[in-house]
Design a protein around this motif. Structure first.
Motif, short mmCIF file in Angstrom:
data_model
loop_
_atom_site.label_atom_id
_atom_site.label_comp_id
_atom_site.label_asym_id
_atom_site.label_seq_id
_atom_site.Cartn_x
_atom_site.Cartn_y
_atom_site.Cartn_z
N GLY A 71 0.82 -1.20 0.00
CA GLY A 71 0.00 0.00 0.00
C GLY A 71 0.85 1.24 0.00
N GLY A 72 0.31 2.32 0.57
CA GLY A 72 1.02 3.59 0.64
C GLY A 72 2.08 3.58 1.73
N PRO A 73 2.66 4.74 2.03
CA PRO A 73 3.70 4.81 3.06
C PRO A 73 3.28 4.20 4.40
CG PRO A 73 3.63 6.85 1.83
CD PRO A 73 2.45 6.04 1.36
N GLU A 74 1.96 4.29 4.70
CA GLU A 74 1.47 3.74 5.96
C GLU A 74 1.61 2.22 6.02
OE1 GLU A 74 -1.73 3.36 3.00
OE2 GLU A 74 -0.36 4.98 3.56
N ALA A 75 1.90 1.56 4.89
CA ALA A 75 2.08 0.11 4.88
C ALA A 75 3.38 -0.31 5.55
CB ALA A 75 2.04 -0.41 3.44
N LEU A 76 4.29 0.63 5.73
CA LEU A 76 5.55 0.31 6.42
C LEU A 76 5.27 0.12 7.91
CD1 LEU A 76 7.90 2.86 4.64
CD2 LEU A 76 8.18 0.37 4.61
N GLU A 77 5.65 -1.03 8.42
CA GLU A 77 5.44 -1.35 9.84
C GLU A 77 6.79 -1.49 10.53
OE1 GLU A 77 2.74 -4.50 10.83
OE2 GLU A 77 1.82 -4.44 8.83
N ALA A 82 20.73 3.68 6.01
CA ALA A 82 20.13 3.00 4.86
C ALA A 82 19.45 4.04 4.00
CB ALA A 82 19.13 1.94 5.31
N ALA A 83 19.86 4.15 2.74
CA ALA A 83 19.28 5.14 1.85
C ALA A 83 17.89 4.72 1.37
CB ALA A 83 20.19 5.38 0.65
N VAL A 84 17.06 5.70 1.06
CA VAL A 84 15.72 5.48 0.52
C VAL A 84 15.77 5.70 -0.99
CG1 VAL A 84 13.33 6.28 0.52
CG2 VAL A 84 14.63 6.20 2.67
N ASN A 85 15.36 4.68 -1.75
CA ASN A 85 15.42 4.73 -3.21
C ASN A 85 14.03 4.51 -3.81
OD1 ASN A 85 18.42 4.83 -4.00
ND2 ASN A 85 18.38 3.21 -2.46
N PRO A 86 13.83 4.95 -5.06
CA PRO A 86 12.53 4.73 -5.71
C PRO A 86 12.09 3.28 -5.72
CG PRO A 86 13.79 6.33 -6.96
CD PRO A 86 14.71 5.81 -5.88
N VAL A 87 13.03 2.34 -5.85
CA VAL A 87 12.65 0.93 -5.86
C VAL A 87 12.03 0.51 -4.53
CG1 VAL A 87 14.93 0.09 -5.10
CG2 VAL A 87 13.45 -1.39 -6.48
N ASP A 88 12.41 1.18 -3.44
CA ASP A 88 11.80 0.88 -2.14
C ASP A 88 10.32 1.24 -2.14
OD1 ASP A 88 14.40 0.26 -1.38
OD2 ASP A 88 14.73 2.20 -0.41
N LEU A 89 10.00 2.38 -2.73
CA LEU A 89 8.62 2.82 -2.81
C LEU A 89 7.80 1.87 -3.68
CD1 LEU A 89 10.23 5.38 -1.86
CD2 LEU A 89 8.51 6.74 -3.06
N ALA A 90 8.40 1.44 -4.79
CA ALA A 90 7.72 0.52 -5.69
C ALA A 90 7.48 -0.84 -5.02
CB ALA A 90 8.53 0.34 -6.96
N THR A 91 8.45 -1.31 -4.26
CA THR A 91 8.31 -2.58 -3.56
C THR A 91 7.21 -2.49 -2.51
OG1 THR A 91 10.67 -3.03 -3.88
CG2 THR A 91 9.53 -4.34 -2.22
N ASP A 101 18.42 14.54 3.30
CA ASP A 101 18.04 14.69 4.70
C ASP A 101 18.22 13.35 5.39
OD1 ASP A 101 17.19 15.89 7.02
OD2 ASP A 101 15.12 16.22 6.38
N VAL A 102 18.23 13.38 6.72
CA VAL A 102 18.39 12.18 7.53
C VAL A 102 17.20 12.06 8.47
CG1 VAL A 102 19.89 10.95 9.13
CG2 VAL A 102 20.89 12.51 7.45
N ALA A 134 9.64 9.35 5.28
CA ALA A 134 10.68 9.41 4.24
C ALA A 134 10.10 9.01 2.90
CB ALA A 134 11.85 8.51 4.62
N HIS A 135 9.24 8.00 2.88
CA HIS A 135 8.61 7.57 1.63
C HIS A 135 7.68 8.65 1.09
CE1 HIS A 135 9.36 3.01 1.17
NE2 HIS A 135 10.38 3.58 1.78
N GLU A 136 6.97 9.33 1.97
CA GLU A 136 6.11 10.43 1.52
C GLU A 136 6.93 11.53 0.86
OE1 GLU A 136 4.14 11.70 5.04
OE2 GLU A 136 2.73 10.02 5.09
N ARG A 137 8.04 11.88 1.48
CA ARG A 137 8.89 12.95 0.93
C ARG A 137 9.54 12.52 -0.37
NH1 ARG A 137 12.79 15.41 5.37
NH2 ARG A 137 13.41 16.55 3.49
N ALA A 138 9.97 11.27 -0.43
CA ALA A 138 10.59 10.78 -1.66
C ALA A 138 9.57 10.79 -2.80
CB ALA A 138 11.16 9.39 -1.46
#
Length: 322
Positions: free
Chosen positions: A21-27, A48-57, A295-296, A305-309
């Motif tokens: 789902g959306g960023p809220e799916a991260l637990e 750990a860096a945040v990348n577009p593939v993380d959002l897609a996954t 940013d950190v 972080a996913h919302e900002r990315a």
């Protein structure tokens, strides 16, 4: 296991996805400390860096695309910087406490780099760049290797001309720097406000992304460039900038154009490579690769972080710290 850094609680924190789902799916969950097997290294994660593939996954797009099978728990995160916590049998070259970076290139895992500890094959790990913080170092593995392996796919000789689209982005920025170091003459496309950065990175020519890419490139290289590295995912819009029987590499599946005019079109599928990553780390440690942090945020703010990315507009990567 040859060593252990210290005594710790049997449970550690990790950010995972159980329902896409959306960023809220991260637990944020507690999981056992991962065991280390033969040929593996356990890393105490510092960044750990945040990348577009993380959002897609997280959104389930990798399952939809057939790149991974559905699973009950999906680990998130590819890039990691930290210190060796334990090494498995048969591993040489790493000792407990060593600062390292690594790439987790498997999608089908329950624990990835958004965690306090991660286990990687030793062949996916390299010494961290000297003189760089863990936060900076965490921005290198995925995007640096993608740029390097894409250039290898193009196979251009020194003196050849190369178009890099999205030259101010994470992959594009590394691509410009690495291409210039290989003796390639780079035409870079990016936003007008990024011209100073991409020229400093080694671009000989600059075409603003607001222009027609093919026309802008051919204004400075009339016969067309020898190759293109499409980090901005322009697809066919960038193909017109390439000469007949040139080369084209896309960094994402599904956007590569058809091989018109005899152009060789390839798809870059990044793979962990500790030896290649060590070369990139050495370049970064000598100031020859730019490590950019937007940013950190703490691990518990992974959803933010996913919302900002997703909102875009960042220069550099967001980085999570446990």
């Amino acid at each position: 296991m040859r060593g252990r850094a210290d005594v710790r609680s049997p449970a550690v924190r990790a950010a995972v996805v159980k329902t896409f789902g959306g960023p809220e799916a991260l637990e944020l969950v507690e999981v056992p400390v991962p065991g280390v097997g033969a040929g593996q290294v356990r890393i105490r994660v510092e960044a750990a860096a945040v990348n577009p593939v993380d959002l897609a996954t997280r959104a389930g797009l990798m399952v939809t695309a057939g790149l991974m099978a559905p699973r009950e728990v999906t680990g998130i995160g590819w890039d990691v910087a930290g210190r060796v916590d334990a090494v498995g049998e048969g591993v040489g070259g790493f000792a407990v406490g060593d600062p390292v970076i690594g790439l987790r290139d498997r999608l089908d895992v329950s624990l990835a780099t958004y965690a306090e500890f991660v286990v990687l094959d030793a062949g996916a790990v390299a010494p961290a760049p000297t003189g760089c913080s863990a936060v900076e170092a965490a921005t290198l593995p995925l995007n640096g290797l993608t740029a390097q392996q894409s250039l290898d796919l193009l196979g251009l000789a020194p003196g050849a001309t190369l178009l890099v689209t999205g030259a101010a982005g994470a992959v594009g920025g590394f691509a410009v720097e690495l291409a210039a170091q290989r003796g390639l003459r780079v035409v870079a496309t990016a936003a007008a406000e990024d011209e100073e950065f991409v020229r400093a990175a080694g671009a000989r020519w600059f075409v603003p992304r607001s222009a027609d890419v093919a026309e802008g490139v051919r204004a400075v290289v009339p016969s067309g460039v020898d190759g293109a590295l499409d980090a901005a995912l322009l697809g066919v819009r960038a193909l017109g900038a390439v000469r007949n029987r040139g080369a084209f590499v896309s960094v994402r599946d599904g956007v590569a154009p058809l091989p018109l005019r005899g152009i060789t079109v390839k798809q870059a599928w990044v793979a962990a490579d500790g030896a290649a990553l060590a070369e990139l780390s050495s370049l970064a440690g000598r100031g020859l690769l730019s490590l950019r942090v937007a940013d950190v945020l703490p691990l518990e703010h992974a959803a933010r972080a996913h919302e900002r990315a997703a909102a875009g507009g960042l220069r550099g990567r967001l980085v999570l710290t446990p």
